[in-house]
Motif scaffolding. Structure first.
Motif, mmCIF file in Angstrom:
data_model
loop_
_atom_site.group_PDB
_atom_site.id
_atom_site.type_symbol
_atom_site.label_atom_id
_atom_site.label_comp_id
_atom_site.label_asym_id
_atom_site.label_seq_id
_atom_site.Cartn_x
_atom_site.Cartn_y
_atom_site.Cartn_z
ATOM 1 N N LEU A 152 0.853 -1.185 0.000
ATOM 2 C CA LEU A 152 0.000 0.000 0.000
ATOM 3 C C LEU A 152 0.886 1.230 0.000
ATOM 4 N N MET A 153 0.604 2.193 -0.889
ATOM 5 C CA MET A 153 1.336 3.446 -0.899
ATOM 6 C C MET A 153 0.880 4.290 0.292
ATOM 7 N N PHE A 154 1.788 4.559 1.203
ATOM 8 C CA PHE A 154 1.483 5.273 2.440
ATOM 9 C C PHE A 154 2.417 6.468 2.521
ATOM 10 N N MET A 155 1.877 7.661 2.305
ATOM 11 C CA MET A 155 2.678 8.876 2.352
ATOM 12 C C MET A 155 2.710 9.385 3.794
ATOM 13 N N ILE A 156 3.926 9.608 4.312
ATOM 14 C CA ILE A 156 4.039 9.895 5.743
ATOM 15 C C ILE A 156 4.945 11.097 6.028
ATOM 16 N N THR A 157 4.554 11.855 7.050
ATOM 17 C CA THR A 157 5.408 12.833 7.719
ATOM 18 C C THR A 157 5.111 12.674 9.201
ATOM 19 N N GLY A 158 5.701 13.532 10.013
ATOM 20 C CA GLY A 158 5.467 13.433 11.448
ATOM 21 C C GLY A 158 4.006 13.605 11.827
ATOM 22 N N GLU A 159 3.312 14.578 11.207
ATOM 23 C CA GLU A 159 1.934 14.895 11.585
ATOM 24 C C GLU A 159 0.889 14.336 10.631
ATOM 25 N N LEU A 160 1.288 13.940 9.450
ATOM 26 C CA LEU A 160 0.320 13.586 8.413
ATOM 27 C C LEU A 160 0.693 12.259 7.760
ATOM 28 N N LYS A 161 -0.299 11.366 7.673
ATOM 29 C CA LYS A 161 -0.106 10.079 7.010
ATOM 30 C C LYS A 161 -1.312 9.823 6.104
ATOM 31 N N ASP A 197 4.232 -0.195 12.966
ATOM 32 C CA ASP A 197 5.315 0.621 12.419
ATOM 33 C C ASP A 197 5.428 1.996 13.050
ATOM 34 N N PHE A 198 4.318 2.487 13.660
ATOM 35 C CA PHE A 198 4.322 3.851 14.180
ATOM 36 C C PHE A 198 3.895 3.946 15.641
ATOM 37 N N ARG A 199 3.762 2.779 16.300
ATOM 38 C CA ARG A 199 3.514 2.728 17.751
ATOM 39 C C ARG A 199 2.210 3.429 18.160
ATOM 40 N N VAL A 200 1.170 3.356 17.317
ATOM 41 C CA VAL A 200 -0.134 3.926 17.654
ATOM 42 C C VAL A 200 -0.996 2.805 18.208
ATOM 43 N N ARG A 201 -1.430 2.923 19.449
ATOM 44 C CA ARG A 201 -2.140 1.814 20.098
ATOM 45 C C ARG A 201 -3.550 1.623 19.546
ATOM 46 N N LYS A 202 -4.310 2.717 19.416
ATOM 47 C CA LYS A 202 -5.686 2.626 18.888
ATOM 48 C C LYS A 202 -5.849 3.673 17.784
ATOM 49 N N PRO A 203 -5.486 3.301 16.571
ATOM 50 C CA PRO A 203 -5.496 4.272 15.473
ATOM 51 C C PRO A 203 -6.885 4.819 15.153
ATOM 52 N N LYS A 204 -6.915 6.120 14.865
ATOM 53 C CA LYS A 204 -8.126 6.769 14.362
ATOM 54 C C LYS A 204 -7.881 7.089 12.888
ATOM 55 N N ILE A 205 -8.766 6.590 12.034
ATOM 56 C CA ILE A 205 -8.563 6.692 10.591
ATOM 57 C C ILE A 205 -9.749 7.402 9.940
ATOM 58 N N ALA A 206 -9.463 8.412 9.131
ATOM 59 C CA ALA A 206 -10.494 9.130 8.376
ATOM 60 C C ALA A 206 -10.476 8.668 6.925
ATOM 61 N N VAL A 207 -11.650 8.566 6.333
ATOM 62 C CA VAL A 207 -11.773 8.133 4.933
ATOM 63 C C VAL A 207 -12.416 9.272 4.135
ATOM 64 N N LEU A 208 -11.770 9.642 3.022
ATOM 65 C CA LEU A 208 -12.304 10.691 2.160
ATOM 66 C C LEU A 208 -13.291 10.105 1.162
ATOM 67 N N GLY A 209 -14.285 10.906 0.786
ATOM 68 C CA GLY A 209 -15.289 10.455 -0.162
ATOM 69 C C GLY A 209 -14.727 10.255 -1.551
ATOM 70 N N ILE A 210 -15.395 9.418 -2.319
ATOM 71 C CA ILE A 210 -14.971 9.143 -3.691
ATOM 72 C C ILE A 210 -15.367 10.298 -4.613
ATOM 73 N N ILE A 263 -5.190 9.265 7.095
ATOM 74 C CA ILE A 263 -6.292 9.582 6.203
ATOM 75 C C ILE A 263 -6.228 8.646 5.018
ATOM 76 N N VAL A 264 -7.371 8.133 4.603
ATOM 77 C CA VAL A 264 -7.440 7.253 3.442
ATOM 78 C C VAL A 264 -8.082 8.024 2.301
ATOM 79 N N ALA A 265 -7.325 8.198 1.207
ATOM 80 C CA ALA A 265 -7.844 8.868 0.015
ATOM 81 C C ALA A 265 -8.321 7.825 -0.980
ATOM 82 N N ALA A 266 -9.310 8.189 -1.780
ATOM 83 C CA ALA A 266 -9.881 7.246 -2.740
ATOM 84 C C ALA A 266 -8.942 7.002 -3.919
ATOM 85 N N TYR A 267 -8.183 8.046 -4.290
ATOM 86 C CA TYR A 267 -7.316 7.898 -5.458
ATOM 87 C C TYR A 267 -6.072 8.769 -5.313
#
Length: 348
Positions: A152-161, A197-210, A263-267
């Motif tokens: 999976l392509m995962f773009m990462i910085t300290g504050e944004l993934k 990989d990032f030591r997050v115990r209970k991840p919160k994930i946002a999904v963007l609309g298509i 954050i999960v982007a559709a494309y």
């Protein structure tokens, strides 16, 4: 970790006519980098000597015939080829693409065999690298074939993934690719990566609309209501903190992304345009979901500045440090999991 146990970082050199060699050499121009890792560059000492001279760099490196003979505390160059190579900065060349392929294949082989611990890839030209031996849209697809796991392509910085449901897919085909099964698989990879990989115990994930405005209740497309919402609800009810879909046009501008671990982007462009705008050239492309760790800078070959000594190596350096951090986090997770299992009482 003592000096002889530094993490071994395999580096594929990328397109020799681009800025890949420059950002690699610039990164290790500072000898303090060797306090963090042992670099192993898969290329040619002749080519790198030429690049070093042309770019007026002071990077010291040593030529090594085989990966088993690397020396900790040094910048090691594995000679994947020995012949001279004609370099024409800023030009696309199929022969140069073939050398990029050879470097990547050798580095990946060393990674698979445990000769290096992580892989950091310099940028390739996705067009001139194509051949019978390499028929992939890019690094991610090639590594998915060569390494175990689901990539999976995962773009990462300290504050944004930012993770992508679809990556190198034509816009006209995006909606056809997004299914409940794909959404579950990709979000599962992101969730596991955040934990391991990032030591997050209970991840919160946002999904963007298509669609624009997440479809506006079906007025601008039905995919969000019929595919995305039910799947997000199912994942949430299954215990994952997944929210959305959110309208992509306002999500990043309102700083809403800061409330989530990913954050999960559709494309592709939906995720990468805001990511690259906010990361200011310090972003990292991480291939999540594989058994091995691979990162790369978030830029391409940058032919327009190649050979001028003007390339910024910030993103490559960030990619290197990200690979080291993820490698350590994974080892910690394995050790922690192992200790927890050992402490569990045996069932009678």
């Amino acid at each position: 970790m003592n000096k002889v146990e530094k993490i071994r970082v395999g580096i594929s050199i990328g397109d020799l006519n681009g800025i890949g060699p420059e950002v690699v050499l610039k990164t290790f121009e500072d000898p303090r980098m060797l306090d963090f890792c042992t670099p192993v560059i898969f290329a040619s000492s002749k080519v790198l000597s030429f690049q070093k001279k042309q770019l007026k760099l002071a990077t010291n490196f040593q030529s090594v015939d085989h990966v088993d003979r690397i020396v900790h505390g040094k910048v090691n160059v594995i000679n994947v080829w020995n012949e001279g190579v004609e370099i024409n900065f800023g030009q696309s060349d199929e022969k140069i693409g073939d050398y990029a392929r050879k470097s990547l294949e050798a580095a990946t082989k060393a990674l698979k065999e445990g000769k290096v611990d992580v892989l950091v890839t310099a940028p390739i030209n996705k067009h001139n690298i194509q051949s019978k031996e390499f028929d992939f849209p890019g690094h991610t697809d090639y590594l998915a074939k060569e390494l175990d796991g689901e990539s999976l392509m995962f773009m990462i910085t300290g504050e944004l993934k930012v993770g992508l449901l679809t990556d190198h897919v034509p816009v006209s085909e995006i909606a056809n690719h997004i299914t409940p099964e794909l959404i579950k698989k990709k979000i599962g990879i992101i969730h596991d990566s955040l934990v391991k990989d990032f030591r997050v115990r209970k991840p919160k994930i946002a999904v963007l609309g298509i669609n624009p405005h997440s479809g506006d209740n079906g007025v601008i497309g039905k995919e969000d209501d019929e595919i995305l919402r039910p799947t997000i609800k199912e994942l949430f009810e299954g215990g994952k903190l997944v929210y959305g879909p959110y309208s992509a046009d306002s999500f990043f501008g309102s700083d809403g992304y800061k409330k989530f671990d990913a954050i999960v982007a559709a494309y592709h462009d939906q995720g990468l345009i805001p990511f690259k705008t906010l990361s200011f050239g310090k972003g990292v492309n991480y291939t999540a979901g594989l058994e091995k760790v691979r990162t790369s800078p978030d830029h391409g070959t940058a032919y327009e500045v190649a050979g001028k000594g003007e390339a910024d190596n910030s993103s490559f350096k960030e990619a290197l440090f990200a690979a080291l951090s993820i490698y350590k986090a994974r080892n910690e997770h394995v050790e922690l999991t192992s200790n927890v299992l050992k402490k569990r009482p045996a069932k009678i």
